[in-house]
Write a protein that holds these residues in place. Structure first.
Motif, PDB file in Angstrom:
ATOM      1  N   VAL A  93       0.853  -1.186   0.000  1.00  0.00           N
ATOM      2  CA  VAL A  93       0.000   0.000   0.000  1.00  0.00           C
ATOM      3  C   VAL A  93       0.888   1.235   0.000  1.00  0.00           C
ATOM      4  O   VAL A  93       1.893   1.300   0.711  1.00  0.00           O
ATOM      5  N   GLY A  94       0.513   2.218  -0.796  1.00  0.00           N
ATOM      6  CA  GLY A  94       1.240   3.478  -0.844  1.00  0.00           C
ATOM      7  C   GLY A  94       0.283   4.649  -0.714  1.00  0.00           C
ATOM      8  O   GLY A  94      -0.835   4.605  -1.233  1.00  0.00           O
ATOM      9  N   THR A  95       0.716   5.679  -0.020  1.00  0.00           N
ATOM     10  CA  THR A  95      -0.093   6.871   0.198  1.00  0.00           C
ATOM     11  C   THR A  95       0.749   8.094  -0.105  1.00  0.00           C
ATOM     12  O   THR A  95       1.952   8.112   0.168  1.00  0.00           O
ATOM     13  N   ALA A  96       0.117   9.121  -0.661  1.00  0.00           N
ATOM     14  CA  ALA A  96       0.845  10.352  -0.942  1.00  0.00           C
ATOM     15  C   ALA A  96      -0.069  11.552  -0.750  1.00  0.00           C
ATOM     16  O   ALA A  96      -1.275  11.482  -1.013  1.00  0.00           O
ATOM     17  N   TYR A  97       0.525  12.640  -0.280  1.00  0.00           N
ATOM     18  CA  TYR A  97      -0.131  13.938  -0.146  1.00  0.00           C
ATOM     19  C   TYR A  97       0.725  14.947  -0.889  1.00  0.00           C
ATOM     20  O   TYR A  97       1.948  14.964  -0.728  1.00  0.00           O
ATOM     21  N   VAL A  98       0.068  15.778  -1.706  1.00  0.00           N
ATOM     22  CA  VAL A  98       0.771  16.776  -2.502  1.00  0.00           C
ATOM     23  C   VAL A  98       0.081  18.120  -2.290  1.00  0.00           C
ATOM     24  O   VAL A  98      -1.152  18.210  -2.387  1.00  0.00           O
ATOM     25  N   LEU A  99       0.848  19.150  -1.996  1.00  0.00           N
ATOM     26  CA  LEU A  99       0.292  20.481  -1.810  1.00  0.00           C
ATOM     27  C   LEU A  99      -0.248  20.995  -3.133  1.00  0.00           C
ATOM     28  O   LEU A  99       0.410  20.917  -4.159  1.00  0.00           O
ATOM     29  N   GLY A 100      -1.482  21.496  -3.118  1.00  0.00           N
ATOM     30  CA  GLY A 100      -2.120  22.022  -4.320  1.00  0.00           C
ATOM     31  C   GLY A 100      -3.135  21.040  -4.878  1.00  0.00           C
ATOM     32  O   GLY A 100      -3.297  19.922  -4.382  1.00  0.00           O
ATOM     33  N   SER A 101      -3.807  21.454  -5.917  1.00  0.00           N
ATOM     34  CA  SER A 101      -4.824  20.617  -6.548  1.00  0.00           C
ATOM     35  C   SER A 101      -4.192  19.863  -7.714  1.00  0.00           C
ATOM     36  O   SER A 101      -4.312  20.261  -8.875  1.00  0.00           O
ATOM     37  N   HIS A 102      -3.510  18.767  -7.393  1.00  0.00           N
ATOM     38  CA  HIS A 102      -2.791  17.965  -8.389  1.00  0.00           C
ATOM     39  C   HIS A 102      -3.071  16.478  -8.151  1.00  0.00           C
ATOM     40  O   HIS A 102      -2.181  15.737  -7.715  1.00  0.00           O
ATOM     41  N   PRO A 103      -4.293  16.012  -8.420  1.00  0.00           N
ATOM     42  CA  PRO A 103      -4.629  14.624  -8.107  1.00  0.00           C
ATOM     43  C   PRO A 103      -3.791  13.589  -8.866  1.00  0.00           C
ATOM     44  O   PRO A 103      -3.462  12.541  -8.307  1.00  0.00           O
ATOM     45  N   GLU A 104      -3.431  13.886 -10.118  1.00  0.00           N
ATOM     46  CA  GLU A 104      -2.612  12.923 -10.875  1.00  0.00           C
ATOM     47  C   GLU A 104      -1.223  12.792 -10.255  1.00  0.00           C
ATOM     48  O   GLU A 104      -0.666  11.699 -10.185  1.00  0.00           O
ATOM     49  N   HIS A 105      -0.681  13.907  -9.806  1.00  0.00           N
ATOM     50  CA  HIS A 105       0.624  13.898  -9.137  1.00  0.00           C
ATOM     51  C   HIS A 105       0.555  13.044  -7.873  1.00  0.00           C
ATOM     52  O   HIS A 105       1.435  12.218  -7.615  1.00  0.00           O
ATOM     53  N   ALA A 106      -0.506  13.235  -7.079  1.00  0.00           N
ATOM     54  CA  ALA A 106      -0.672  12.450  -5.852  1.00  0.00           C
ATOM     55  C   ALA A 106      -0.792  10.961  -6.174  1.00  0.00           C
ATOM     56  O   ALA A 106      -0.234  10.117  -5.472  1.00  0.00           O
ATOM     57  N   GLY A 107      -1.505  10.641  -7.239  1.00  0.00           N
ATOM     58  CA  GLY A 107      -1.648   9.235  -7.635  1.00  0.00           C
ATOM     59  C   GLY A 107      -0.317   8.600  -8.015  1.00  0.00           C
ATOM     60  O   GLY A 107       0.001   7.482  -7.593  1.00  0.00           O
ATOM     61  N   LEU A 108       0.483   9.314  -8.802  1.00  0.00           N
ATOM     62  CA  LEU A 108       1.801   8.793  -9.198  1.00  0.00           C
ATOM     63  C   LEU A 108       2.726   8.657  -7.989  1.00  0.00           C
ATOM     64  O   LEU A 108       3.453   7.661  -7.866  1.00  0.00           O
ATOM     65  N   ALA A 109       2.705   9.635  -7.110  1.00  0.00           N
ATOM     66  CA  ALA A 109       3.540   9.572  -5.911  1.00  0.00           C
ATOM     67  C   ALA A 109       3.122   8.384  -5.043  1.00  0.00           C
ATOM     68  O   ALA A 109       3.977   7.698  -4.465  1.00  0.00           O
ATOM     69  N   ALA A 110       1.827   8.124  -4.943  1.00  0.00           N
ATOM     70  CA  ALA A 110       1.343   6.985  -4.151  1.00  0.00           C
ATOM     71  C   ALA A 110       1.788   5.666  -4.760  1.00  0.00           C
ATOM     72  O   ALA A 110       2.117   4.713  -4.035  1.00  0.00           O
ATOM     73  N   ILE A 111       1.826   5.586  -6.080  1.00  0.00           N
ATOM     74  CA  ILE A 111       2.288   4.354  -6.748  1.00  0.00           C
ATOM     75  C   ILE A 111       3.747   4.080  -6.375  1.00  0.00           C
ATOM     76  O   ILE A 111       4.103   2.961  -5.993  1.00  0.00           O
ATOM     77  N   PHE A 112       4.591   5.099  -6.479  1.00  0.00           N
ATOM     78  CA  PHE A 112       6.003   4.891  -6.128  1.00  0.00           C
ATOM     79  C   PHE A 112       6.170   4.623  -4.639  1.00  0.00           C
ATOM     80  O   PHE A 112       7.054   3.857  -4.238  1.00  0.00           O
ATOM     81  N   ASP A 113       5.315   5.219  -3.809  1.00  0.00           N
ATOM     82  CA  ASP A 113       5.354   4.936  -2.378  1.00  0.00           C
ATOM     83  C   ASP A 113       5.017   3.464  -2.123  1.00  0.00           C
ATOM     84  O   ASP A 113       5.640   2.822  -1.269  1.00  0.00           O
ATOM     85  N   ALA A 114       4.057   2.928  -2.861  1.00  0.00           N
ATOM     86  CA  ALA A 114       3.713   1.503  -2.724  1.00  0.00           C
ATOM     87  C   ALA A 114       4.880   0.624  -3.156  1.00  0.00           C
ATOM     88  O   ALA A 114       5.176  -0.394  -2.518  1.00  0.00           O
ATOM     89  N   LEU A 115       5.548   1.005  -4.233  1.00  0.00           N
ATOM     90  CA  LEU A 115       6.709   0.227  -4.692  1.00  0.00           C
ATOM     91  C   LEU A 115       7.845   0.265  -3.678  1.00  0.00           C
ATOM     92  O   LEU A 115       8.588  -0.706  -3.533  1.00  0.00           O
ATOM     93  N   LEU A 116       7.958   1.389  -2.959  1.00  0.00           N
ATOM     94  CA  LEU A 116       8.989   1.505  -1.920  1.00  0.00           C
ATOM     95  C   LEU A 116       8.739   0.527  -0.771  1.00  0.00           C
ATOM     96  O   LEU A 116       9.671   0.145  -0.071  1.00  0.00           O
ATOM     97  N   ALA A 117       7.489   0.145  -0.562  1.00  0.00           N
ATOM     98  CA  ALA A 117       7.154  -0.756   0.532  1.00  0.00           C
ATOM     99  C   ALA A 117       7.352  -2.223   0.163  1.00  0.00           C
ATOM    100  O   ALA A 117       7.228  -3.092   1.026  1.00  0.00           O
ATOM    101  N   GLY A 118       7.679  -2.488  -1.076  1.00  0.00           N
ATOM    102  CA  GLY A 118       7.818  -3.878  -1.515  1.00  0.00           C
ATOM    103  C   GLY A 118       9.227  -4.253  -1.908  1.00  0.00           C
ATOM    104  O   GLY A 118      10.211  -3.616  -1.507  1.00  0.00           O
ATOM    105  N   ASP A 119       9.298  -5.287  -2.743  1.00  0.00           N
ATOM    106  CA  ASP A 119      10.586  -5.828  -3.181  1.00  0.00           C
ATOM    107  C   ASP A 119      11.361  -4.877  -4.097  1.00  0.00           C
ATOM    108  O   ASP A 119      12.569  -5.017  -4.247  1.00  0.00           O
ATOM    109  N   ALA A 120      10.681  -3.912  -4.701  1.00  0.00           N
ATOM    110  CA  ALA A 120      11.329  -2.984  -5.624  1.00  0.00           C
ATOM    111  C   ALA A 120      11.926  -1.772  -4.904  1.00  0.00           C
ATOM    112  O   ALA A 120      12.358  -0.823  -5.561  1.00  0.00           O
ATOM    113  N   ARG A 121      11.975  -1.803  -3.585  1.00  0.00           N
ATOM    114  CA  ARG A 121      12.426  -0.640  -2.804  1.00  0.00           C
ATOM    115  C   ARG A 121      13.769  -0.092  -3.276  1.00  0.00           C
ATOM    116  O   ARG A 121      13.900   1.103  -3.545  1.00  0.00           O
ATOM    117  N   GLN A 122      14.779  -0.934  -3.357  1.00  0.00           N
ATOM    118  CA  GLN A 122      16.111  -0.452  -3.713  1.00  0.00           C
ATOM    119  C   GLN A 122      16.127   0.115  -5.126  1.00  0.00           C
ATOM    120  O   GLN A 122      16.775   1.127  -5.391  1.00  0.00           O
TER     121      GLN A 122
END
Length: 174
Positions: A93-122
């Motif tokens: 699971v990945g979560t992201a908060y981005v200052l401003g009205s940028h929902p696509e940015h928040a979605g992409l950041a959350a995806i990479f946050d989820a990848l950081l929590a798994g095997d792809a972290r490094q």
């Protein structure tokens, strides 16, 4: 005993410090950079949006003198997203908060946050976080240099009025 009892409310452990760092880098990255990195990502996992991406308001707070009592400064627009990544080992699971009205940015950041929590972290650290952090540091250094180049040193000179008082025409009034 909770986390605040061990480290204090304003101190962060090593895991929390690393999490803050990656969240800050993802939030401060350009949306276009995150989109390009995600498009180039091989073997993309299945992504399910659990929350958002959506925009809303949060109350921003300040402290008197930086360390004193808290007070409400005003509202700020924030976009957030929570995703679940499946298909590359464990479900993360990945979560992201981005200052401003940028929902696509928040979605992409959350995806990479989820990848950081798994095997792809490094891999995410090496190919996403470190390059973005380096680019942000360079951008900030350029911004500071631009600001420094416009600095004007002002000084005050005390005017002494011991000389004769000249009139409008430049001649002595005596």
């Amino acid at each position: 005993m909770d986390r605040h009892d061990e480290t204090g409310p304003d101190e962060a452990g090593p895991d929390e410090t690393a999490r803050r760092r990656t969240a800050r880098v993802l939030a401060n990255a350009a949306e276009a950079d995150l989109a390009a990195l995600w498009q180039a990502w091989p073997n993309q996992p299945e992504i399910e949006f659990v929350r958002g991406p959506e925009s809303g308001l949060v109350m921003a707070q300040g402290r008197i003198g930086g360390t004193g009592d808290r007070f409400n400064v005003g509202e700020a627009t924030v976009s957030r997203a929570t995703v679940v990544a499946r298909g590359l080992g464990a479900e993360t699971v990945g979560t992201a908060y981005v200052l401003g009205s940028h929902p696509e940015h928040a979605g992409l950041a959350a995806i990479f946050d989820a990848l950081l929590a798994g095997d792809a972290r490094q891999r995410v650290l090496d190919e996403v976080i470190v390059p973005l952090e380096h680019a942000q540091a360079q951008r900030d250094a350029r911004s500071r240099a631009d600001a420094r180049s416009t600095v004007v040193d002002f000084f005050t000179v005390a005017r002494e009025n011991s000389g004769p008082d000249f009139g409008v025409d430049g001649e002595d009034d005596e």
